[in-house]
Each structure stands twice: as structure tokens, then as C-alpha cells.
Design an enzyme around this catalytic site. Structure first.
Site, PDB file in Angstrom:
ATOM      1  N   ASN A  57       9.854   2.212  -7.623  1.00 26.32           N
ATOM      2  CA  ASN A  57       9.164   3.497  -7.788  1.00 26.32           C
ATOM      3  C   ASN A  57       9.703   4.561  -6.820  1.00 26.32           C
ATOM      4  O   ASN A  57      10.422   4.259  -5.889  1.00 26.32           O
ATOM      5  CB  ASN A  57       7.661   3.279  -7.561  1.00 26.32           C
ATOM      6  CG  ASN A  57       6.840   4.497  -7.942  1.00 26.32           C
ATOM      7  OD1 ASN A  57       7.217   5.256  -8.840  1.00 26.32           O
ATOM      8  ND2 ASN A  57       5.723   4.709  -7.266  1.00 26.32           N
ATOM      9  N   VAL A  86       0.833  -1.189   0.000  1.00 22.96           N
ATOM     10  CA  VAL A  86       0.000   0.000   0.000  1.00 22.96           C
ATOM     11  C   VAL A  86       0.882   1.260   0.000  1.00 22.96           C
ATOM     12  O   VAL A  86       1.942   1.286   0.640  1.00 22.96           O
ATOM     13  CB  VAL A  86      -0.984  -0.017   1.212  1.00 22.96           C
ATOM     14  CG1 VAL A  86      -0.216   0.045   2.526  1.00 22.96           C
ATOM     15  CG2 VAL A  86      -1.990   1.111   1.120  1.00 22.96           C
ATOM     16  N   ASP A 128      12.511   9.503  -7.506  1.00 24.06           N
ATOM     17  CA  ASP A 128      12.705  10.969  -7.438  1.00 24.06           C
ATOM     18  C   ASP A 128      12.788  11.451  -5.988  1.00 24.06           C
ATOM     19  O   ASP A 128      13.221  12.565  -5.720  1.00 24.06           O
ATOM     20  CB  ASP A 128      11.533  11.662  -8.134  1.00 24.06           C
ATOM     21  CG  ASP A 128      10.204  11.349  -7.464  1.00 24.06           C
ATOM     22  OD1 ASP A 128       9.633  12.221  -6.799  1.00 24.06           O
ATOM     23  OD2 ASP A 128       9.732  10.192  -7.575  1.00 24.06           O
ATOM     24  N   HIS A 142      -3.794  -7.139  -4.853  1.00 24.43           N
ATOM     25  CA  HIS A 142      -3.177  -8.415  -4.548  1.00 24.43           C
ATOM     26  C   HIS A 142      -4.097  -9.327  -3.753  1.00 24.43           C
ATOM     27  O   HIS A 142      -3.996 -10.522  -3.844  1.00 24.43           O
ATOM     28  CB  HIS A 142      -1.811  -8.255  -3.906  1.00 24.43           C
ATOM     29  CG  HIS A 142      -1.877  -8.038  -2.448  1.00 24.43           C
ATOM     30  ND1 HIS A 142      -2.168  -6.840  -1.910  1.00 24.43           N
ATOM     31  CD2 HIS A 142      -1.718  -8.899  -1.427  1.00 24.43           C
ATOM     32  CE1 HIS A 142      -2.164  -6.951  -0.609  1.00 24.43           C
ATOM     33  NE2 HIS A 142      -1.907  -8.188  -0.280  1.00 24.43           N
ATOM     34  N   GLY A 177      -9.844   7.244  -1.749  1.00 25.47           N
ATOM     35  CA  GLY A 177      -8.602   6.550  -2.085  1.00 25.47           C
ATOM     36  C   GLY A 177      -8.802   5.157  -2.619  1.00 25.47           C
ATOM     37  O   GLY A 177      -7.846   4.454  -2.881  1.00 25.47           O
ATOM     38  N   ILE A 178     -10.045   4.740  -2.763  1.00 28.70           N
ATOM     39  CA  ILE A 178     -10.268   3.395  -3.300  1.00 28.70           C
ATOM     40  C   ILE A 178     -10.570   3.493  -4.785  1.00 28.70           C
ATOM     41  O   ILE A 178     -11.371   4.309  -5.222  1.00 28.70           O
ATOM     42  CB  ILE A 178     -11.423   2.684  -2.557  1.00 28.70           C
ATOM     43  CG1 ILE A 178     -10.997   2.416  -1.110  1.00 28.70           C
ATOM     44  CG2 ILE A 178     -11.788   1.384  -3.252  1.00 28.70           C
ATOM     45  CD1 ILE A 178     -12.144   2.223  -0.168  1.00 28.70           C
ATOM     46  N   THR A 179      -9.902   2.677  -5.536  1.00 35.27           N
ATOM     47  CA  THR A 179     -10.006   2.760  -6.981  1.00 35.27           C
ATOM     48  C   THR A 179     -11.424   2.448  -7.465  1.00 35.27           C
ATOM     49  O   THR A 179     -11.985   1.410  -7.152  1.00 35.27           O
ATOM     50  CB  THR A 179      -9.011   1.783  -7.628  1.00 35.27           C
ATOM     51  OG1 THR A 179      -7.732   2.075  -7.109  1.00 35.27           O
ATOM     52  CG2 THR A 179      -9.003   1.930  -9.129  1.00 35.27           C
ATOM     53  N   GLY A 232       2.599   3.188  -4.781  1.00 31.10           N
ATOM     54  CA  GLY A 232       2.405   3.945  -6.012  1.00 31.10           C
ATOM     55  C   GLY A 232       1.692   3.219  -7.142  1.00 31.10           C
ATOM     56  O   GLY A 232       1.806   3.626  -8.299  1.00 31.10           O
ATOM     57  N   LYS A 233       0.912   2.184  -6.814  1.00 31.15           N
ATOM     58  CA  LYS A 233       0.187   1.424  -7.852  1.00 31.15           C
ATOM     59  C   LYS A 233      -0.772   2.317  -8.630  1.00 31.15           C
ATOM     60  O   LYS A 233      -0.760   2.341  -9.862  1.00 31.15           O
ATOM     61  CB  LYS A 233      -0.623   0.273  -7.212  1.00 31.15           C
ATOM     62  CG  LYS A 233       0.220  -0.740  -6.469  1.00 31.15           C
ATOM     63  CD  LYS A 233      -0.631  -1.826  -5.839  1.00 31.15           C
ATOM     64  CE  LYS A 233      -1.486  -1.335  -4.683  1.00 31.15           C
ATOM     65  NZ  LYS A 233      -0.705  -0.918  -3.514  1.00 31.15           N
TER      66      LYS A 233
HETATM   67  P1  GDP Z   1      -1.049   2.790  -3.923  1.00 31.58           P
HETATM   68  O1  GDP Z   1      -1.617   2.632  -2.559  1.00 31.58           O
HETATM   69  O2  GDP Z   1       0.031   1.781  -4.182  1.00 31.58           O
HETATM   70  O3  GDP Z   1      -2.075   2.833  -5.021  1.00 31.58           O
HETATM   71  O4  GDP Z   1      -0.241   4.191  -3.899  1.00 31.58           O
HETATM   72  P2  GDP Z   1      -0.660   5.588  -4.557  1.00 31.58           P
HETATM   73  O5  GDP Z   1      -0.513   5.561  -6.029  1.00 31.58           O
HETATM   74  O6  GDP Z   1      -1.967   6.012  -4.012  1.00 31.58           O
HETATM   75  O7  GDP Z   1       0.526   6.508  -4.009  1.00 31.58           O
HETATM   76  C1  GDP Z   1       0.718   6.767  -2.639  1.00 31.58           C
HETATM   77  C2  GDP Z   1       1.403   8.104  -2.457  1.00 31.58           C
HETATM   78  O8  GDP Z   1       2.712   8.076  -3.024  1.00 31.58           O
HETATM   79  C3  GDP Z   1       0.678   9.247  -3.144  1.00 31.58           C
HETATM   80  O9  GDP Z   1       0.745  10.388  -2.317  1.00 31.58           O
HETATM   81  C4  GDP Z   1       1.483   9.472  -4.415  1.00 31.58           C
HETATM   82  O10 GDP Z   1       1.420  10.792  -4.872  1.00 31.58           O
HETATM   83  C5  GDP Z   1       2.878   9.120  -3.958  1.00 31.58           C
HETATM   84  N1  GDP Z   1       3.699   8.638  -5.068  1.00 31.58           N
HETATM   85  C6  GDP Z   1       3.415   7.655  -5.935  1.00 31.58           C
HETATM   86  N2  GDP Z   1       4.393   7.501  -6.849  1.00 31.58           N
HETATM   87  C7  GDP Z   1       5.342   8.417  -6.538  1.00 31.58           C
HETATM   88  C8  GDP Z   1       6.603   8.766  -7.129  1.00 31.58           C
HETATM   89  O11 GDP Z   1       7.075   8.203  -8.109  1.00 31.58           O
HETATM   90  N3  GDP Z   1       7.288   9.771  -6.523  1.00 31.58           N
HETATM   91  C9  GDP Z   1       6.817  10.423  -5.435  1.00 31.58           C
HETATM   92  N4  GDP Z   1       7.559  11.388  -4.931  1.00 31.58           N
HETATM   93  N5  GDP Z   1       5.641  10.140  -4.871  1.00 31.58           N
HETATM   94  C10 GDP Z   1       4.895   9.149  -5.403  1.00 31.58           C
HETATM   95 MG    MG Z   2      -4.255   2.531  -4.989  1.00 33.14          MG
END
Ligand code: GDP
Ligand code: MG
Length: 377
Positions: free
Chosen positions: A194, A92, A197, A144, A115-117, A95-96
Site C-alpha cells: 500500500n 498499524v 503513491d 490481527h 480511530g477505532i473501527t 492502511g487497513k
Molecule cells: P490502519 O491503522 O491500518 O487502519 O491505517 P489507516 O487506514 O487508518 O491509515 C493510516 C494513515 O495512512 C491515514 O492517515 C491514511 O490516510 C494513510 N493512508 C492509508 N492508505 C494510504 C495510501 O494509499 N496512500 C497514502 N498516501 N496514505 C495512505
Molecule cells: Mg484501522
């Protein structure tokens, strides 16, 4: 290949190995320590079971069947390439959604409720390969957990897994789970390291951690592609997608679009206005508006089909995902579907399955081995 292993033949004919051995020994075949039957013996056995031997390589048939359980022997000379179906998994917040969002070039993150897709759970994108745009389907919703649940139910939808690992956080419990699921399902893994940066990002450490759990990076001589990306900035995402298409190409993913549709339900729910909604991934054949479906324990006629952008569509070919309305009930994620000729057949098959599932549930409660399906049925 000329011959075929006895166990493989037994599997394909759905008979016991011992039965085949008996049959052959009665006919005087010398089989001491012989595992592989030559072509003539295979033909002899198949004739006995009134199964036609295709001159196409039986090993290839087996290989194709492994990759796509929805393929039949009759499909083999009508196969065409189909887009890969990709699942993004990972811990979680690694960055998915951001990655998928960048890939779709739309704003899934911003429009997510809590936050839920939301959405139909699958998106098709075009990836340039040598300058030619090629389709690639991403499944989002299975995540998953659902991936595990679907796999437990025997469903195999995903061709390739991208596992996202945040470079500032490393391998976490859900990373391990995702890897375990992908490995158990025999799905190739591509790692997206991921958030490179971010300050504190340490991709090397992630690679170290992954190699300790059996995923050796390609750049260290292993065979797991690991691409360093920033999903937020879109850095290297093109390279990630190219890697996906490369891995897909090696898999020779194929289906026969020219037949009735078969595939898997990836999500379903009850909509107050529209009734049962189901997102289906077509794994063989072509689905048409108006088709009659058996869908797990549900059945019905497709009244409308929507693609990933919510547009009405009339057809969905191999690897396409569509949301449909018209089922009498809400099926389960992981249920198989198939289009059939008429509604009576669909109803009967759905009911038969519902009965079987009911008995299975009773059996599960009754404890081990006491009541079997066959003893009731
Ligand atoms: P998920 O739970 O895996 O779907 O994660 P999210 O896509 O919702 O990302 C979680 C947090 O990480 C969010 O605030 C995003 O903006 C941040 N985030 C995701 N990818 C990156 C990245 O490549 N760089 C940075 N700096 N932040 C990221
Ligand atoms: Mg997500």
C-alpha cells in the site's frame, strides 16, 4: 480415489487406529505395511461401526471438512458456492481501514470514533468477475489480535487474508504476526503493498523483505500474489479484489444453504437499550429471524437481525454476517453458534457448555494434569 488411509478412516469414525487394525486382523485381513485400505475394507469397517459409506469420494469429504468444519456429510450433495470471507490484517497505520473504506466506497475513516473501527465488523461488497457482480465478505474488526484470539479458541472464519504492508515503511512486527496467524490457520495470503503513491515508497524493498521471510512474490516466480495499491487513491484496488476472487475460486468455497444455521461469533457487546448484541458469520445453512440459537454459553431467540448497513433483514445465508439481538448473554468472539429446534434444547446446551467452561477454568488454575475434566464430570 478408491481407498482410504487408516488414520483418515479412524479420524472420520472417531475411533483409534489400533482398534481398526485389530478389527481387520481378527477378520484375517493382510495388513502388513499397509497404510491404505481398499474400498471393500473401508466398507467392512464402516459396517462394523454402523456408519454408512457414501459413494462420494471419501477424500473429497475429508477435503471439504477441512475447508469448512461446519459441513456435515449430509450436506455434500447440496453444496452451493458461497462468497469468500476475507480478513484484512497488517501493521498499524499501514492502511487497513483506508483500504476497507475504499472497498465499501463509504466513509468509515471519517466516522470512526477515536480511530477505532465501529460497525458490525463485517461488510459485504460486490466484485465484478467477468462482468458479473459476485459477493465477497470482509471482516474488519477481528484485526490481527482478535484473529489470533479466535484462532486460539479454535474458530476458523477467514478464507483469505489480505495483509497490508505500507511501501514507505515495510515489514513491521504486526506484519510478521499477521503472516504467522494466517500461516498457522492455513489461510491463503494476498499481500497489498500500500501507499505506493507516497514519496519514499519502495515496493521492491517490501517484496525483498517478504521473500526473506518465506513469502515469494508471484512475479518473482513464487506463489504469493502481491498487488501494489494506493488505498487512498483507489489505485489498483480492483486488481486486488480480482485477485481475491481468483484465489477464492481455487478454494471452491461451498456450503449448504438449505439447513439450520451454524457459524461463529465475530464480535459481541452489551447495548444499553438493545441488550446483548452479537455479530455472527453464517458458515453453513441459513439463519432466520425468529431462530433459536445456542451461541457459546449464551442462548436465545433472534428478535431482530441487521445487515452491515444497519438494515433489518429476515435471513442470512452462507458467508453472510449479521448482527442479532435476542440472546440472554453476551457471547465471546470465536464462540460457535447453531440454530436448534426449541428453547429448552438451547438452554440446556448453553448451560452444559457453561459448566464445561467453568471446569476448564478451574483446571487451568489447578495446574497441569491434576484435575481433568473427566475426573470431575
Ligand atoms: P490502519 O491503522 O491500518 O487502519 O491505517 P489507516 O487506514 O487508518 O491509515 C493510516 C494513515 O495512512 C491515514 O492517515 C491514511 O490516510 C494513510 N493512508 C492509508 N492508505 C494510504 C495510501 O494509499 N496512500 C497514502 N498516501 N496514505 C495512505
Ligand atoms: Mg484501522
Amino acid at each position: 480415489t478408491e481407498g482410504m488411509d487408516i488414520d483418515e478412516l479412524a479420524y472420520q469414525l472417531a475411533v483409534g487406529e489400533s482398534e481398526i487394525l485389530r478389527f481387520l486382523s481378527v477378520r484375517g485381513a493382510m495388513l502388513d505395511n499397509v497404510q491404505t485400505l481398499d474400498k471393500d475394507l473401508v466398507k467392512m469397517v464402516c459396517m462394523e461401526y454402523e456408519v454408512e459409506v457414501l459413494e462420494s469420494d471419501p477424500v473429497r469429504v475429508e477435503e471439504m471438512a477441512k475447508k469448512n468444519e461446519f459441513l456435515d456429510v449430509e450436506d455434500l450433495d447440496k453444496l452451493v458456492a458461497r462468497p469468500p470471507i476475507v480478513t484484512i490484517m497488517g501493521h498499524v497505520d499501514h492502511g487497513k481501514t483506508t483500504l476497507l473504506d475504499y472497498i465499501r466506497k463509504s466513509k468509515v475513516v471519517a466516522s470512526e470514533a477515536g480511530g477505532i473501527t465501529q460497525g458490525i465488523g463485517a461488510y459485504q461488497v460486490l466484485v465484478p468477475v467477468d462482468g458479473n457482480p459476485q459477493a465477497c465478505v470482509f471482516l474488519d474488526t477481528p484485526g490481527h489480535e482478535a484473529f489470533g484470539a479466535m484462532r486460539a479458541r479454535g474458530a476458523k472464519v477467514t478464507d483469505i487474508c489480505i495483509i497490508v504492508v505500507a511501501a514507505d515503511d515495510g515489514v513491521r512486527p504486526q506484519t510478521n504476526e499477521a503472516i504467522a496467524h494466517a500461516k498457522a490457520a492455513g489461510v491463503p495470503i494476498i499481500i497489498a503493498i500500500n501507499k505506493v503513491d507516497k514519496e519514499g515508497a519502495n515496493p521492491e524493498r517490501v517484496m525483498q523483505e517478504l521473500s526473506q521471510i518465506g513469502l515469494m512474490p508471484e512475479m518473482w516466480g513464487g506463489d504469493t500474489p502481491m498487488i501494489q495499491i494506493s488505498a487512498l487513491k483507489g489505485e489498483n484496488v480492483d486488481e486486488l479484489l480480482e485477485t481475491v476472487m481468483l484465489v477464492a475460486e481455487l478454494q471452491e468455497l461451498k456450503a449448504n444453504p438449505d439447513r439450520n444455521a451454524k457459524g461463529t461469533v465475530i464480535e459481541a457487546c452489551l447495548d444499553k437499550a438493545k441488550g446483548p448484541l452479537a455479530t455472527l458469520v453464517v458458515q453453513n445453512g441459513t439463519l432466520n429471524k425468529g431462530d433459536i440459537l445456542v451461541c457459546g454459553e449464551a442462548f436465545g431467540k433472534i428478535r431482530a437481525m441487521y445487515d452491515d448497513r444497519g438494515s433489518l433483514v429476515d435471513q442470512a445465508g452462507p458467508s453472510n454476517a449479521v448482527q442479532i439481538i435476542g440472546l440472554n448473554n453476551v457471547p465471546l468472539a470465536g464462540d460457535e453458534f447453531e440454530s436448534v429446534d426449541d428453547l429448552d434444547v438451547a438452554r440446556e446446551r448453553a448451560n452444559t457448555r457453561a459448566d464445561a467452561m467453568r471446569i476448564e477454568r478451574i483446571n487451568a488454575k489447578a495446574g497441569e494434569g491434576k484435575v481433568t475434566l473427566s475426573s470431575i464430570a
